[in-house]
Design a protein around this motif. Structure first.
Motif, PDB file in Angstrom:
ATOM      1  N   ILE A 204      27.064  36.907  -1.391  1.00 26.76           N
ATOM      2  CA  ILE A 204      26.001  36.295  -0.598  1.00 26.76           C
ATOM      3  C   ILE A 204      25.924  34.803  -0.865  1.00 26.76           C
ATOM      4  O   ILE A 204      26.434  34.306  -1.871  1.00 26.76           O
ATOM      5  CB  ILE A 204      24.630  36.959  -0.841  1.00 26.76           C
ATOM      6  CG1 ILE A 204      24.254  36.949  -2.324  1.00 26.76           C
ATOM      7  CG2 ILE A 204      24.588  38.358  -0.288  1.00 26.76           C
ATOM      8  CD1 ILE A 204      22.900  37.546  -2.623  1.00 26.76           C
TER       9      ILE A 204
ATOM     10  N   THR B 178      20.604  32.075   0.788  1.00 26.89           N
ATOM     11  CA  THR B 178      19.462  32.955   1.015  1.00 26.89           C
ATOM     12  C   THR B 178      18.189  32.158   1.280  1.00 26.89           C
ATOM     13  O   THR B 178      17.329  32.615   2.018  1.00 26.89           O
ATOM     14  CB  THR B 178      19.254  33.891  -0.176  1.00 26.89           C
ATOM     15  OG1 THR B 178      19.324  33.143  -1.387  1.00 26.89           O
ATOM     16  CG2 THR B 178      20.305  34.985  -0.195  1.00 26.89           C
TER      17      THR B 178
ATOM     18  N   ILE C  69      14.282  40.745   0.433  1.00 22.93           N
ATOM     19  CA  ILE C  69      15.695  40.985   0.744  1.00 22.93           C
ATOM     20  C   ILE C  69      15.774  41.809   2.033  1.00 22.93           C
ATOM     21  O   ILE C  69      15.095  42.835   2.149  1.00 22.93           O
ATOM     22  CB  ILE C  69      16.393  41.708  -0.419  1.00 22.93           C
ATOM     23  CG1 ILE C  69      16.460  40.779  -1.633  1.00 22.93           C
ATOM     24  CG2 ILE C  69      17.782  42.193  -0.018  1.00 22.93           C
ATOM     25  CD1 ILE C  69      16.946  41.435  -2.906  1.00 22.93           C
TER      26      ILE C  69
ATOM     27  N   HIS D  88      26.556  35.141  -5.887  1.00 26.38           N
ATOM     28  CA  HIS D  88      25.775  34.277  -4.987  1.00 26.38           C
ATOM     29  C   HIS D  88      26.366  32.870  -5.021  1.00 26.38           C
ATOM     30  O   HIS D  88      26.493  32.271  -6.093  1.00 26.38           O
ATOM     31  CB  HIS D  88      24.317  34.250  -5.440  1.00 26.38           C
ATOM     32  CG  HIS D  88      23.361  33.721  -4.420  1.00 26.38           C
ATOM     33  ND1 HIS D  88      23.429  32.433  -3.929  1.00 26.38           N
ATOM     34  CD2 HIS D  88      22.318  34.309  -3.800  1.00 26.38           C
ATOM     35  CE1 HIS D  88      22.447  32.258  -3.059  1.00 26.38           C
ATOM     36  NE2 HIS D  88      21.762  33.390  -2.956  1.00 26.38           N
TER      37      HIS D  88
ATOM     38  N   TRP E 282      19.913  29.453  -3.519  1.00 27.51           N
ATOM     39  CA  TRP E 282      19.022  30.582  -3.818  1.00 27.51           C
ATOM     40  C   TRP E 282      17.585  30.183  -3.483  1.00 27.51           C
ATOM     41  O   TRP E 282      16.878  30.914  -2.857  1.00 27.51           O
ATOM     42  CB  TRP E 282      19.040  30.934  -5.295  1.00 27.51           C
ATOM     43  CG  TRP E 282      20.331  31.026  -6.026  1.00 27.51           C
ATOM     44  CD1 TRP E 282      21.253  30.039  -6.230  1.00 27.51           C
ATOM     45  CD2 TRP E 282      20.824  32.176  -6.709  1.00 27.51           C
ATOM     46  NE1 TRP E 282      22.288  30.524  -7.002  1.00 27.51           N
ATOM     47  CE2 TRP E 282      22.046  31.819  -7.316  1.00 27.51           C
ATOM     48  CE3 TRP E 282      20.334  33.465  -6.891  1.00 27.51           C
ATOM     49  CZ2 TRP E 282      22.789  32.718  -8.071  1.00 27.51           C
ATOM     50  CZ3 TRP E 282      21.070  34.356  -7.660  1.00 27.51           C
ATOM     51  CH2 TRP E 282      22.290  33.986  -8.228  1.00 27.51           C
TER      52      TRP E 282
ATOM     53  N   SER F 183      24.926  33.708   5.973  1.00 23.92           N
ATOM     54  CA  SER F 183      23.609  33.828   5.344  1.00 23.92           C
ATOM     55  C   SER F 183      22.916  35.114   5.771  1.00 23.92           C
ATOM     56  O   SER F 183      22.864  35.419   6.962  1.00 23.92           O
ATOM     57  CB  SER F 183      22.721  32.638   5.702  1.00 23.92           C
ATOM     58  OG  SER F 183      21.401  32.828   5.194  1.00 23.92           O
TER      59      SER F 183
ATOM     60  N   THR G  58      19.755  35.524   5.589  1.00 23.29           N
ATOM     61  CA  THR G  58      18.363  35.208   5.943  1.00 23.29           C
ATOM     62  C   THR G  58      18.201  33.995   6.858  1.00 23.29           C
ATOM     63  O   THR G  58      17.123  33.780   7.400  1.00 23.29           O
ATOM     64  CB  THR G  58      17.549  34.936   4.666  1.00 23.29           C
ATOM     65  OG1 THR G  58      18.176  33.873   3.956  1.00 23.29           O
ATOM     66  CG2 THR G  58      17.450  36.169   3.784  1.00 23.29           C
TER      67      THR G  58
END
Length: 166
Positions: A6, A9, A18, A34, A38, A133, A135
């Motif tokens: 990922i 985020t 999440i 990640h 973050w 991404s 999100t």
């Protein structure tokens, strides 16, 4: 080994929790990587409830994330050498900057982020992978992340795409 890949985020600004599609894959993960942005260490704590977590800081992360994770990393997981870098900077393209960051180490795979654009391409025997991404899809048609399953002869990550982060 099932590794979730990922980046970007931007939580909690872009999502308060999440996304369910990502959580579904996290439930059966062995490791989580990640590639930066973050936003808070709370996300690292939340992800660590699923599996061990590692990664790097991105250009929008606060100093405590950079202190904990650094800006560049080379790991070996299940025999696979994985370089991780966010990919921000000046000059060239994001994939080009990610590749340049590891020009002396030559990992099998470079995980990067920054652009929020899903990407997978092999260059000079190194696989470059941006999960997009989960999100903040920006101008992309869907949200995304990556799944890497090792243990077969040629481990290749795959993108997981979905329409809603709720």
């Amino acid at each position: 080994m099932k590794i979730i890949l990922i980046s970007d985020t931007h939580m909690p600004r872009m999502a308060k929790r999440i996304p369910p599609r990502l959580a579904e894959e996290l439930e059966t993960s062995d490791f989580i990587l990640h590639a930066g942005d973050w936003q808070t260490l709370d996300l690292a704590d939340e992800l660590s409830r699923y599996a061990p977590v590692d990664g790097v800081a991105g250009n929008t992360d606060p100093p405590e994330i950079e202190k904990q994770f650094g800006r560049k990393k080379l790991l070996t997981l299940d025999g696979l050498r994985i370089g991780i870098v966010h990919g921000d900077g000046t000059g060239g393209t994001t994939p080009g900057r990610a590749l340049d960051a590891f020009k002396d180490e030559r990992p099998d795979l470079i995980l990067f982020g920054h652009s929020h654009i899903p990407f997978m391409e092999e260059r000079d025997g190194i696989l470059l992978f941006n999960p997009g991404s989960p999100t903040d899809k920006r101008r992309q048609p869907q949200f995304s992340f990556g799944v890497l399953e090792t243990g077969d002869g040629d481990p290749r990550p795959r993108h997981v795409f979905y329409d809603s982060k709720r």
